[in-house]
Scaffold this motif. Structure first.
Motif, PDB file in Angstrom:
ATOM      1  N   LEU A  29       0.851  -1.193   0.000  1.00 32.13           N
ATOM      2  CA  LEU A  29       0.000   0.000   0.000  1.00 32.13           C
ATOM      3  C   LEU A  29       0.882   1.237   0.000  1.00 32.13           C
ATOM      4  N   LEU A  30       0.537   2.191  -0.840  1.00 32.87           N
ATOM      5  CA  LEU A  30       1.236   3.477  -0.885  1.00 32.87           C
ATOM      6  C   LEU A  30       0.322   4.547  -0.305  1.00 32.87           C
ATOM      7  N   GLU A  31       0.855   5.384   0.563  1.00 31.55           N
ATOM      8  CA  GLU A  31       0.071   6.451   1.173  1.00 31.55           C
ATOM      9  C   GLU A  31       0.632   7.803   0.769  1.00 31.55           C
ATOM     10  N   PRO A  32      -0.232   8.813   0.627  1.00 34.08           N
ATOM     11  CA  PRO A  32       0.265  10.148   0.290  1.00 34.08           C
ATOM     12  C   PRO A  32       0.985  10.769   1.476  1.00 34.08           C
ATOM     13  N   VAL A  33       2.087  11.410   1.182  1.00 31.94           N
ATOM     14  CA  VAL A  33       2.889  12.102   2.196  1.00 31.94           C
ATOM     15  C   VAL A  33       2.877  13.584   1.867  1.00 31.94           C
ATOM     16  N   ALA A  34       2.666  14.408   2.892  1.00 33.33           N
ATOM     17  CA  ALA A  34       2.596  15.862   2.713  1.00 33.33           C
ATOM     18  C   ALA A  34       3.845  16.520   3.281  1.00 33.33           C
ATOM     19  N   GLU A  35       4.291  17.556   2.607  1.00 36.43           N
ATOM     20  CA  GLU A  35       5.310  18.434   3.173  1.00 36.43           C
ATOM     21  C   GLU A  35       4.588  19.456   4.052  1.00 36.43           C
ATOM     22  N   VAL A  36       4.892  19.448   5.327  1.00 40.73           N
ATOM     23  CA  VAL A  36       4.188  20.278   6.305  1.00 40.73           C
ATOM     24  C   VAL A  36       5.140  21.334   6.854  1.00 40.73           C
TER      25      VAL A  36
ATOM     26  N   SER B 172      -4.919  23.221  19.678  1.00 41.62           N
ATOM     27  CA  SER B 172      -4.931  22.830  21.091  1.00 41.62           C
ATOM     28  C   SER B 172      -3.513  22.730  21.644  1.00 41.62           C
ATOM     29  N   LEU B 173      -2.617  22.146  20.866  1.00 45.83           N
ATOM     30  CA  LEU B 173      -1.247  21.931  21.318  1.00 45.83           C
ATOM     31  C   LEU B 173      -0.513  23.242  21.568  1.00 45.83           C
ATOM     32  N   SER B 174      -0.787  24.251  20.736  1.00 48.19           N
ATOM     33  CA  SER B 174      -0.050  25.517  20.818  1.00 48.19           C
ATOM     34  C   SER B 174      -0.866  26.638  21.450  1.00 48.19           C
ATOM     35  N   HIS B 175      -2.011  26.292  22.083  1.00 42.42           N
ATOM     36  CA  HIS B 175      -2.885  27.297  22.709  1.00 42.42           C
ATOM     37  C   HIS B 175      -3.321  28.362  21.698  1.00 42.42           C
ATOM     38  N   GLY B 176      -3.586  27.917  20.483  1.00 40.58           N
ATOM     39  CA  GLY B 176      -4.100  28.822  19.456  1.00 40.58           C
ATOM     40  C   GLY B 176      -3.062  29.657  18.754  1.00 40.58           C
ATOM     41  N   THR B 177      -1.778  29.456  19.059  1.00 43.87           N
ATOM     42  CA  THR B 177      -0.736  30.317  18.491  1.00 43.87           C
ATOM     43  C   THR B 177      -0.093  29.736  17.249  1.00 43.87           C
ATOM     44  N   GLY B 178      -0.296  28.444  16.968  1.00 45.00           N
ATOM     45  CA  GLY B 178       0.376  27.805  15.847  1.00 45.00           C
ATOM     46  C   GLY B 178      -0.470  27.808  14.591  1.00 45.00           C
ATOM     47  N   ARG B 179       0.193  27.780  13.463  1.00 47.55           N
ATOM     48  CA  ARG B 179      -0.503  27.601  12.187  1.00 47.55           C
ATOM     49  C   ARG B 179       0.399  26.786  11.267  1.00 47.55           C
ATOM     50  N   PHE B 180      -0.206  26.171  10.284  1.00 47.50           N
ATOM     51  CA  PHE B 180       0.574  25.315   9.399  1.00 47.50           C
ATOM     52  C   PHE B 180       0.011  25.350   7.995  1.00 47.50           C
ATOM     53  N   ASP B 181       0.825  24.926   7.067  1.00 46.59           N
ATOM     54  CA  ASP B 181       0.354  24.684   5.711  1.00 46.59           C
ATOM     55  C   ASP B 181       0.955  23.370   5.238  1.00 46.59           C
ATOM     56  N   ARG B 182       0.370  22.838   4.194  1.00 47.90           N
ATOM     57  CA  ARG B 182       0.838  21.553   3.708  1.00 47.90           C
ATOM     58  C   ARG B 182       0.623  21.462   2.215  1.00 47.90           C
ATOM     59  N   ARG B 183       1.412  20.621   1.568  1.00 45.57           N
ATOM     60  CA  ARG B 183       1.206  20.346   0.142  1.00 45.57           C
ATOM     61  C   ARG B 183       1.625  18.911  -0.133  1.00 45.57           C
ATOM     62  N   TYR B 184       0.951  18.322  -1.084  1.00 37.81           N
ATOM     63  CA  TYR B 184       1.243  16.936  -1.433  1.00 37.81           C
ATOM     64  C   TYR B 184       2.666  16.827  -1.956  1.00 37.81           C
ATOM     65  N   ALA B 185       3.399  15.821  -1.470  1.00 36.13           N
ATOM     66  CA  ALA B 185       4.774  15.607  -1.910  1.00 36.13           C
ATOM     67  C   ALA B 185       4.893  14.377  -2.796  1.00 36.13           C
TER      68      ALA B 185
ATOM     69  N   ARG C 144       9.448  33.103  16.988  1.00 36.13           N
ATOM     70  CA  ARG C 144       8.745  31.972  16.409  1.00 36.13           C
ATOM     71  C   ARG C 144       9.679  31.143  15.535  1.00 36.13           C
ATOM     72  N   THR C 145       9.325  29.885  15.385  1.00 37.81           N
ATOM     73  CA  THR C 145      10.130  28.934  14.627  1.00 37.81           C
ATOM     74  C   THR C 145       9.252  28.196  13.630  1.00 37.81           C
ATOM     75  N   VAL C 146       9.800  27.915  12.458  1.00 31.30           N
ATOM     76  CA  VAL C 146       9.139  27.095  11.460  1.00 31.30           C
ATOM     77  C   VAL C 146       9.739  25.696  11.509  1.00 31.30           C
ATOM     78  N   VAL C 147       8.869  24.714  11.706  1.00 28.77           N
ATOM     79  CA  VAL C 147       9.274  23.313  11.698  1.00 28.77           C
ATOM     80  C   VAL C 147       8.804  22.702  10.388  1.00 28.77           C
ATOM     81  N   ARG C 148       9.732  22.082   9.641  1.00 29.08           N
ATOM     82  CA  ARG C 148       9.394  21.437   8.374  1.00 29.08           C
ATOM     83  C   ARG C 148       9.480  19.929   8.541  1.00 29.08           C
ATOM     84  N   ALA C 149       8.467  19.245   8.056  1.00 29.24           N
ATOM     85  CA  ALA C 149       8.422  17.795   8.221  1.00 29.24           C
ATOM     86  C   ALA C 149       7.653  17.159   7.078  1.00 29.24           C
ATOM     87  N   ASP C 150       7.967  15.877   6.813  1.00 33.22           N
ATOM     88  CA  ASP C 150       7.185  15.056   5.887  1.00 33.22           C
ATOM     89  C   ASP C 150       6.306  14.141   6.728  1.00 33.22           C
TER      90      ASP C 150
END
Length: 733
Positions: free
Chosen positions: A640-647, A701-714, A680-686
């Motif tokens: 099985l292959l699953e889609p992985v996102a760059e976050v 919830s984890l960041s008490h409303g202070t975090g935001r993220f974006d993602r795109r299909y890799a 602030r810091t940007v964390v990049r992950a797959d």
């Protein structure tokens, strides 16, 4: 500012019109959910005479009577406009939702406004204020939008006003905390049985006058001697802050030299610094007591808006082009200029149909004229391009549930337009013989999927129209017809946003839907080389079916898709049936060979076969090709292959460790971090997409409303065997 009372006859029962852009103030209210924005709007409406002492307009409603969903959910979910009149100015108050899920409504308010009031509850924790407001504050700063801060709920909390102001300076001040200082400090009344002393008035730090609201009406008198030392230090800091932002560079030298600076000069410099966006005063406000005519601080706030906030003439207007993209001269806020207006909000009214809230940047919009509608075509969100002419319906000014008729809407003003059937939020209205297109404002990307199905056949017939109207109203919502999973997916900003979307479908558009689990588009591929034989032979009287083919399947690198190779020799499979075998193989690959997910990244080689001169056919060889692929799959390992996102996740530095640990727990691979400035810091992950379906909610919830993220299909990657097995077991159950 704050040195005299303003008596005003009010504007209840009539539409408020603007004579010139210089008499308009467009102000957006920004604040955390529960900070008291709507209550503040109602208090300002009472002071301005737009409502009576019970907070009612003449039809018995209130200025906050706007949407039934808001009443059911007990919170604001959309942008609302309340026009007031004060000091010869028309004030358009744009009340925005405080909950993070409705940030699209907030951005629309920022687009329509020329200044912002940040409403902060004295009862809220500093983290809540920072999480909800700091990013918006920085957005305003980036475009030079003037800002002021209003502290509410002074009557319900034990407030250290000086300490709170220091916290606000730390949160919003950045490198210049002295640009955030109070203009007034509260006067406390007699302590209550619980020890809390309520605020009964304000001390004007510049005028050194007390504005007393204890009687329900504003009165003014000089401070008592015992009160003077309480404000001396705050007054000195305010004067120094004003002088530091003054355009008169000699003022600081004169002040340091011991010269007493005239109060009129200080007020004039203060108003210029506020309008310029370089000084941000802090005020306090509270609603009027029962039977009172004015709430604490409301007069002072209205004076700040009319005298300190800029007019539309002072705003840099959005860039425009032709609909084809050719540049056009910069807009000027001129009622006689070319028409350029923008739809900042779209809503549906059950009685009058679609209503568009429009900010006019240039020219004058009039009822019953034909305008050109130009749209940006957010195709990825279900919005089509717009390049049509439409006739404008009635122009109105909303006030609660009322719509008061307007004769025109000039440059700088805001109005509601009826019956624009094609225009959507973000579209430009311009002259039909001189069409324009405005540069769009940035919309947040919806990252929470909601898969839905029609509840019944009757709902299925109405679903398409209901969804199209829903996304027309809300450009932060994305509609997806997923071709891989065959699901209808609404992408939302969060759970509250999702709940409102479902309620609007049910109650506004009469469509019942069922929420179903969201499917991630998985793939299958061969783990090893394998062979298969497809035999489709049937004889039941009359014309039969005969086709046999032998294939070999081998895995290919990711992204290769399906390759088909013909190596038949000697005409074992006639040439006309080779495409039939390929068609059958590709059709079976699209259906999957084990778990029902499409097969990808394999090479299928046709090696041999047999045919019959009478019974062989295109359909028979298609079936044989599909059978051969299935037999090959049965003899090897299928991955099985699953889609992985760059976050990319942006959070304050103190949450970086928690975010990285959480991503690792989601089978993510952290590939790097980088400083983003401002602590602030940007964390990049797959990260596998199957693990981040609810990440929009969980990061908040984890960041008490202070975090935001974006993602795109890799890419698609092999799923770990234990995870794949659990997934198959769940599907089988």
């Amino acid at each position: 500012m704050g040195d005299k009372a303003n008596t005003h006859p009010g504007a209840a029962g009539r539409a408020i019109t603007a004579g010139q852009p210089s008499s308009v103030r467009n102000v957006v209210l920004v604040g955390h959910s529960g900070s008291g924005k709507t209550t503040l709007v109602e208090a300002l409406a009472l002071t301005a005479g737009a409502v009576n002492r019970a907070g009612r307009v003449e039809d018995g409603g209130t200025v906050s009577d706007y949407d039934e969903i808001e009443h059911r959910q007990q919170r604001s979910v959309q942008l609302s406009l309340v026009p007031l009149e004060w000091g010869g100015c028309k004030i358009n108050l744009l009340d925005t939702p405080g909950y993070a899920d409705f940030v699209g409504e907030l951005r629309a308010g920022l687009r329509a406004a020329d200044a912002a009031l940040f409403v902060v509850s004295a009862a809220q924790e500093a983290d809540a204020v920072a999480g909800s407001c700091r990013a918006v504050w920085e957005e305003c700063a980036a475009v030079g939008m003037p800002r002021a801060i209003v502290v509410t709920h002074l009557d319900t909390a034990r407030v250290d006003f000086d300490g709170l102001t220091a916290v606000l300076a730390r949160i919003f001040g950045g490198d210049d905390p002295d640009a955030i200082l109070p203009l007034y400090v509260p006067v406390l009344g007699a302590p209550q049985p619980d020890g809390h002393a309520p605020a009964t008035g304000l001390v004007g730090l510049l005028t050194e006058r007390i504005f007393d609201y204890a009687s329900g009406e504003r009165t003014e008198h000089p401070p008592q001697e015992a009160q003077r030392p309480l404000v001396a230090s705050a007054r000195d800091r305010l004067i120094e802050g004003i002088i530091a932002e003054s355009e008169d560079e000699s003022l600081m030298d004169r002040y340091v030299g011991g010269e007493a600076i005239d109060v009129g000069t200080l007020i004039a410099d203060l108003e210029k610094a506020v309008a310029r966006g370089s000084f941000h005063p802090v005020l306090a406000a509270a609603p009027a007591a029962p039977g009172g005519k004015q709430g604490l601080g409301t007069v002072e706030l209205l004076e700040l808006i009319t005298r300190g906030f800029p007019t539309p003439l002072e705003r840099e207007l959005p860039a425009v082009t032709t609909p084809e993209g050719s540049p056009r001269p910069a807009l000027v806020c001129d009622p006689d200029g070319p028409l350029a207006a923008e739809v900042v909000k779209t809503s549906s009214d059950p009685y009058v149909g679609r209503m568009s809230l429009v900010r006019v940047f240039s020219g004058t919009l009039r009822p019953d004229e034909t305008v050109h509608v130009s749209g940006h075509g957010l195709a990825d969100r279900g919005h089509e391009d717009h390049d049509v002419d439409e006739r404008v319906g009635a122009l109105t000014a909303p006030f609660g549930k009322q719509q008061r008729q307007l004769g025109a809407c000039i440059a700088g003003d805001i109005a509601c337009v009826a019956k624009l059937t094609r225009a959507e939020t973000g579209d430009t209205l311009s002259a039909k013989d001189d069409p324009l297109l405005m540069e769009p404002w940035r919309m947040p990307d919806p990252l929470l999927p909601l898969a839905i199905e029609a509840h019944s056949k009757a709902d299925e017939d109405k679903l398409s129209q209901g969804l199209s109207r829903l996304v027309a109203e809300d450009p932060t919502m994305r509609l997806e017809q997923n071709q891989d999973t065959h699901q209808v997916v609404l992408w939302c900003l969060g759970e509250a946003h999702r709940d409102v979307a479902l309620e609007r479908l049910r109650h506004r558009y009469g469509v019942q839907v069922d929420v179903v689990p969201h499917k991630v588009p998985l793939r299958e591929t061969f783990g090893n080389r394998a062979g298969g034989r497809g035999r489709h032979v049937k004889q039941s009287g009359g014309h039969g079916q005969f086709a046999i083919c032998e294939i070999e399947v081998e895995p290919l690198p990711p992204g290769s898709g399906i390759e088909f190779v013909d190596k038949v020799v000697g005409g074992a499979v006639p040439r006309q049936f080779i495409p039939s075998v390929e068609k059958g193989v590709r059709a079976q690959a699209a259906r999957g060979v084990l778990s029902g997910f499409p097969l990808v990244d394999v090479r299928v080689t046709l090696l041999d076969g047999k045919a019959h001169s009478v019974d062989s056919s295109d359909a028979a060889f298609q079936t044989a090709g599909a059978l051969a692929l299935r037999e090959a799959a049965a003899d090897t390992r299928i991955n099985l292959l699953e889609p992985v996102a760059e976050v990319r996740v942006m959070v304050p530095d103190e949450y970086v460790g928690a975010v990285m640990s959480d991503l690792s727990g989601r089978r993510g691979r952290v590939v790097g971090t980088e400083q983003a400035g401002g602590g602030r810091t940007v964390v990049r992950a797959d990260v596998p997409e199957i693990e981040i379906g609810r990440y929009a909610v969980e990061l908040r919830s984890l960041s008490h409303g202070t975090g935001r993220f974006d993602r795109r299909y890799a890419r698609h990657e092999p799923m770990p065997s234990q995870v794949a097995e659990k997934l198959r077991e769940g599907a089988a159950a």
